[in-house]
Motif scaffolding. Sequence first.
Motif, mmCIF file in Angstrom:
data_model
loop_
_atom_site.group_PDB
_atom_site.id
_atom_site.type_symbol
_atom_site.label_atom_id
_atom_site.label_comp_id
_atom_site.label_asym_id
_atom_site.label_seq_id
_atom_site.Cartn_x
_atom_site.Cartn_y
_atom_site.Cartn_z
ATOM 1 N N VAL A 174 -2.349 -1.345 -6.637
ATOM 2 C CA VAL A 174 -1.674 -1.584 -7.919
ATOM 3 C C VAL A 174 -0.337 -0.853 -7.868
ATOM 4 O O VAL A 174 -0.101 -0.035 -6.979
ATOM 5 N N GLY A 175 0.538 -1.118 -8.849
ATOM 6 C CA GLY A 175 1.797 -0.388 -8.889
ATOM 7 C C GLY A 175 1.656 0.938 -9.628
ATOM 8 O O GLY A 175 2.055 1.993 -9.140
ATOM 9 N N ASP A 176 1.030 0.876 -10.786
ATOM 10 C CA ASP A 176 1.031 1.967 -11.752
ATOM 11 C C ASP A 176 -0.175 2.895 -11.541
ATOM 12 O O ASP A 176 -1.321 2.443 -11.598
ATOM 13 N N ARG A 231 -2.868 2.573 -14.097
ATOM 14 C CA ARG A 231 -3.744 1.392 -13.905
ATOM 15 C C ARG A 231 -4.837 1.719 -12.883
ATOM 16 O O ARG A 231 -5.988 1.331 -13.047
ATOM 17 N N GLY A 252 3.456 2.511 -6.605
ATOM 18 C CA GLY A 252 4.786 2.453 -7.213
ATOM 19 C C GLY A 252 5.330 1.032 -7.118
ATOM 20 O O GLY A 252 4.560 0.069 -7.126
ATOM 21 N N MET A 253 6.646 0.917 -6.973
ATOM 22 C CA MET A 253 7.256 -0.417 -7.085
ATOM 23 C C MET A 253 8.101 -0.808 -5.873
ATOM 24 O O MET A 253 8.797 0.033 -5.314
ATOM 25 N N GLY A 254 8.021 -2.074 -5.505
ATOM 26 C CA GLY A 254 8.935 -2.620 -4.516
ATOM 27 C C GLY A 254 8.328 -2.821 -3.143
ATOM 28 O O GLY A 254 7.362 -2.147 -2.760
ATOM 29 N N ARG A 280 -3.980 -7.203 -4.264
ATOM 30 C CA ARG A 280 -3.013 -6.577 -5.168
ATOM 31 C C ARG A 280 -3.360 -7.017 -6.590
ATOM 32 O O ARG A 280 -3.510 -8.213 -6.858
ATOM 33 N N PHE A 281 -3.512 -6.030 -7.492
ATOM 34 C CA PHE A 281 -3.694 -6.357 -8.915
ATOM 35 C C PHE A 281 -2.481 -5.784 -9.641
ATOM 36 O O PHE A 281 -2.409 -4.580 -9.912
ATOM 37 N N GLY A 282 -1.511 -6.647 -9.890
ATOM 38 C CA GLY A 282 -0.219 -6.194 -10.400
ATOM 39 C C GLY A 282 0.150 -6.835 -11.718
ATOM 40 O O GLY A 282 -0.689 -7.379 -12.440
ATOM 41 N N SER A 283 1.436 -6.768 -12.019
ATOM 42 C CA SER A 283 1.952 -7.425 -13.218
ATOM 43 C C SER A 283 3.142 -8.291 -12.806
ATOM 44 O O SER A 283 3.699 -8.124 -11.718
ATOM 45 N N PHE A 288 13.963 -6.009 -10.347
ATOM 46 C CA PHE A 288 13.353 -6.493 -11.595
ATOM 47 C C PHE A 288 14.387 -7.311 -12.363
ATOM 48 O O PHE A 288 14.034 -8.201 -13.132
ATOM 49 N N GLU A 329 7.643 -11.133 -9.399
ATOM 50 C CA GLU A 329 7.296 -9.717 -9.326
ATOM 51 C C GLU A 329 7.932 -9.139 -8.068
ATOM 52 O O GLU A 329 8.902 -9.722 -7.579
ATOM 53 N N MET A 330 7.376 -8.024 -7.493
ATOM 54 C CA MET A 330 8.167 -7.328 -6.486
ATOM 55 C C MET A 330 7.443 -6.876 -5.211
ATOM 56 O O MET A 330 8.021 -6.121 -4.426
ATOM 57 N N GLU A 331 6.191 -7.280 -5.000
ATOM 58 C CA GLU A 331 5.473 -6.789 -3.795
ATOM 59 C C GLU A 331 4.656 -7.827 -3.034
ATOM 60 O O GLU A 331 4.286 -7.599 -1.873
HETATM 61 C C1 R1P Z 1 8.179 -3.825 -12.376
HETATM 62 O O1 R1P Z 1 8.007 -3.494 -13.708
HETATM 63 C C2 R1P Z 1 6.922 -3.602 -11.548
HETATM 64 O O2 R1P Z 1 5.812 -4.313 -12.129
HETATM 65 C C3 R1P Z 1 5.272 -5.251 -11.199
HETATM 66 C C4 R1P Z 1 6.410 -5.490 -10.226
HETATM 67 O O3 R1P Z 1 5.966 -6.062 -9.043
HETATM 68 C C5 R1P Z 1 7.069 -4.140 -10.133
HETATM 69 O O4 R1P Z 1 6.414 -3.298 -9.228
HETATM 70 O O5 R1P Z 1 4.069 -4.929 -10.601
HETATM 71 P P1 R1P Z 1 3.176 -3.611 -10.845
HETATM 72 O O6 R1P Z 1 2.842 -3.620 -12.329
HETATM 73 O O7 R1P Z 1 1.978 -3.737 -10.005
HETATM 74 O O8 R1P Z 1 4.015 -2.429 -10.466
#
Ligand code: R1P
Length: 298
Positions: free
Chosen positions: A36-38, A41, A80-82, A105-108, A186, A219-221
Amino acid sequence: MPNEQMNSADHPISSTGRTYHVEMQAGEVANRIVTVGDPQRARTMAKHLERILFEHSSHRGFLTITGIYRGLPLTIVAIGMGAPMMDFFIREARMVVQGPMTIIRFGSCGSICNASIGDVISATGAFAINRNFDYFDNNPPVGYPYNFSPAVNADSRLTNALNARLDAALGSSHVYRGKVGNADSFYSSQGRPASDFYDANKDLIPRLHNIFPDAVALEMESHMLFHLARSSTGSENSHLPSIRAACALMVYADRSGNVFISPEISKRLSQISANAVFDALVDDMPSQEGLHPMAGSV
Ligand code: R1P
Ligand code: URA
């Protein structure tokens, strides 16, 4: 490799024998991983494990939590992010885990389809969207302001397991499928308007829809995850990649309605989805195959 206490310019290790950035070591990371990113979470989801065996925060901001789910070891890593953070995580995890690995990956994400806040998007594949410096830093500009990579598919077996569990947990009308654009910002490369920077991104989303008609989210990953899974090398006896990957994304931003999720809905969605994501990993690899040595101490 950190097990062998190798410390070199090519493969640095920390003073305690862990990988240099993510600070992982053999015996602490399972073959089944949710990333995850956060970090918050990660902690919310970790409450759904049956038992926590191990937790470690690295000096570079990675959080690793390993526990037991349905009797098997499972690890959650907040990165984290990216895309570079995904690269650090996957490569350093691969250094310390023996055998096949599965990663979800469980992201947003931001939705560029009919999915709205609180829905979840399951990636069929992902492509990269990168700012094109040839355009911005040449005079006259060269090319289009953003480069799109070819799409890389998610692992179909793991994705099928994930979809079945998400459909059951959320209701199939709340689970969308399609390709995900993995942007290097972003802001600019996700087509958000800016007045402080020259981003030339007004037609970015229509253009990517022309190239990828089934694109559903930004998103970013995810592309780095799928790309590195596909690039992972198998054992001596196998030409198959050693890592299989899937990705589910909570819709945080509805790009057509310009709405962003509340912290309450986002936490609730992580709680509802945690078991679905864990179950998918165990459904996909339920046996002792690839079982981590730490299972012996369970
Ligand atoms: C940007 O706010 C972040 O949120 C998304 C993007 O990929 C970027 O990392 O995913 P995560 O919530 O998993 O970090
Ligand atoms: N994460 C992103 O990268 N973009 C969004 O719009 C929402 C979450």
